[in-house]
Design a protein around this motif. Structure first.
Motif, mmCIF file in Angstrom:
data_model
loop_
_atom_site.group_PDB
_atom_site.id
_atom_site.type_symbol
_atom_site.label_atom_id
_atom_site.label_comp_id
_atom_site.label_asym_id
_atom_site.label_seq_id
_atom_site.Cartn_x
_atom_site.Cartn_y
_atom_site.Cartn_z
ATOM 1 N N UNK A 117 0.812 -1.227 0.000
ATOM 2 C CA UNK A 117 0.000 0.000 0.000
ATOM 3 C C UNK A 117 0.838 1.266 0.000
ATOM 4 N N UNK A 118 2.133 1.148 0.270
ATOM 5 C CA UNK A 118 2.989 2.330 0.452
ATOM 6 C C UNK A 118 3.027 3.234 -0.785
ATOM 7 N N UNK A 119 3.474 2.727 -1.917
ATOM 8 C CA UNK A 119 3.628 3.567 -3.112
ATOM 9 C C UNK A 119 2.302 4.142 -3.607
ATOM 10 N N UNK A 120 1.220 3.354 -3.690
ATOM 11 C CA UNK A 120 -0.055 3.952 -4.122
ATOM 12 C C UNK A 120 -0.531 5.079 -3.217
ATOM 13 N N UNK A 121 -0.166 5.031 -1.935
ATOM 14 C CA UNK A 121 -0.628 6.069 -1.019
ATOM 15 C C UNK A 121 0.024 7.417 -1.296
ATOM 16 N N UNK A 122 1.104 7.437 -2.075
ATOM 17 C CA UNK A 122 1.878 8.656 -2.290
ATOM 18 C C UNK A 122 1.581 9.353 -3.625
ATOM 19 N N UNK A 123 0.823 8.727 -4.505
ATOM 20 C CA UNK A 123 0.681 9.234 -5.871
ATOM 21 C C UNK A 123 0.031 10.614 -5.912
ATOM 22 N N UNK A 124 -1.070 10.808 -5.198
ATOM 23 C CA UNK A 124 -1.748 12.108 -5.215
ATOM 24 C C UNK A 124 -0.862 13.209 -4.664
ATOM 25 N N UNK A 125 -0.103 12.887 -3.624
ATOM 26 C CA UNK A 125 0.852 13.847 -3.054
ATOM 27 C C UNK A 125 1.900 14.223 -4.102
ATOM 28 N N UNK A 126 2.469 13.228 -4.781
ATOM 29 C CA UNK A 126 3.517 13.486 -5.764
ATOM 30 C C UNK A 126 2.995 14.310 -6.936
ATOM 31 N N UNK A 127 1.759 14.127 -7.310
ATOM 32 C CA UNK A 127 1.201 14.889 -8.431
ATOM 33 C C UNK A 127 1.066 16.377 -8.111
#
Length: 380
Positions: A177-187
């Motif tokens: 779950x780690x990487x998917x949780x960061x996508x919106x933040x990175x965008x």
């Protein structure tokens, strides 16, 4: 996150990469426009050519005469960010175009990209409106504001999947779950960073901590999951804090200062994030999920660009043609590293060799140079 955390091993390579991204095009410019505010940064000083200038579209012409990579910020009195440019290499120049209202501000240079920086107080004079905007500009800002809010709204449930797994002590579920949780933040990272206090809580790495700062957030848990291979006694508290801090981000993102120039500058900042943290492997040094962050940064930059494209097409059609070409090329290159049917399953970055990393870096550099001209094109 702000790429200030360079290890001794990677510092030399990173300086070279960042210089390519941030300085080469500007370095060839002999001088900035007559109305620009000249900012001369050094290791122990930050000089500005004028401390009072009119509201509207303001250009900061930055030159780094120091020996360290620096950042330059235009800040509100409460330290919220009006505009910024990170990773300005020694001996290079950068131009930053911003939309600024009348009021009191500070220009800060941060040699070494740490601390509060060396600051100069400046005053912007004139009316309350910063600059006239076309209907297309207003539409772009409104659409982008909706986009960043949506990204924040959609991030929280994904983060909860991650933090619930941490609280349950389920290492494999937390890793998944780690990487998917960061996508919106990175965008949308530049908007999150504009608040000043949220990014250090949720996205700091160990070598980016300021004196006395407690390490919290994603990367603290990333280390426990992948390097320590166990969750420490404070893992539940860290998960709770991450939920709380990101909920704060979600509530505040709708109030962020967003202008056409901040959107354009933010797109460039996202490419700088890729160059400084993802291409070098520094960002996700334990999980090696750098390419997921890479893709999120590029998507966020491209979304800003696409919203501003109707304006930029009128003012600088050649630039739009070049940006379309460079975005397409970089996305095509990233697609070669997909590692599964999910759009965010990518090859572990530790498996990406030096030649391939160089190719990725070149693709980022080729896009970053024309993207640095987008803000000026929008306000022509």
């Amino acid at each position: 996150m702000r790429p200030v955390r360079l290890s001794v091993v990677t510092a030399t390579a990173a300086v070279a990469a960042l210089t390519a991204v941030t300085g080469c095009a500007e370095k060839s410019d002999a001088k900035a426009g007559d109305g620009a505010v000249q900012v001369t940064a050094a290791d122990d000083s930050c000089e500005v050519s004028k401390k009072e200038f009119p509201a509207g579209h303001v250009e900061l012409a930055v030159e780094n005469k120091g020996t360290k990579i620096t950042e330059v910020y235009l800040l509100f009195p409460d330290d919220r960010i009006v505009t910024e440019r990170e990773n300005i290499g020694p001996g290079t120049k950068a131009k930053i175009t911003a939309e600024v209202k009348a009021g009191s501000y500070e220009i800060a240079c941060k040699p070494g990209m740490k601390g509060d920086g060396i600051r100069q107080k400046v005053t912007v004079t004139g009316g309350t409106a910063a600059a006239k905007r076309s209907p297309e500009m207003d539409a772009a800002v409104a659409a982008y504001r909706k986009y960043v809010q949506t990204q924040a709204d959609e991030t929280l449930p994904k983060v909860k999947v991650f933090t619930d797994a941490v609280r349950a002590g389920d290492l494999e579920a937390a890793k998944k779950a780690y990487a998917p949780s960061r996508i919106g933040w990175e965008r949308t990272e530049p908007v999150a960073e504009s608040f000043g206090d949220i990014d250090p809580k949720v996205d700091v790495r160990a070598d980016g901590l300021e004196t006395g700062q407690k390490w919290t957030g994603w990367h603290r848990l990333e280390k426990e999951l992948w390097q320590d291979k166990k969750l420490g006694p404070d893992a539940k508290a860290l998960a709770n804090a991450l939920d709380k801090d990101l909920a704060d981000w979600q509530q505040r993102v709708g109030k962020a200062e967003i202008t056409p120039t901040s959107m354009a500058n933010g797109a460039k900042e996202l490419l700088d994030e890729v160059a400084a943290g993802k291409v070098t492997g520094e960002e996700e040094r334990y999980s090696h999920t750098d390419l997921v962050d890479f893709k999120g940064n590029v998507e966020g930059a491209q979304h800003s660009y696409e919203l501003l494209k109707p304006v930029a097409s009128k003012n600088d059609p050649a630039l739009v043609t070049e940006l379309d070409k460079r975005f397409a090329a970089l996305n095509k290159l990233l697609d070669t590293y997909r590692d599964g049917p999910d759009s965010y399953e990518f090859t572990s970055y530790e498996k990406v060799g030096k030649a391939e990393r160089k190719e990725l870096s070149d693709g980022v550099n080729a896009l970053a140079e024309p993207l640095s001209k987008l803000a000026a094109a929008v306000v022509k």
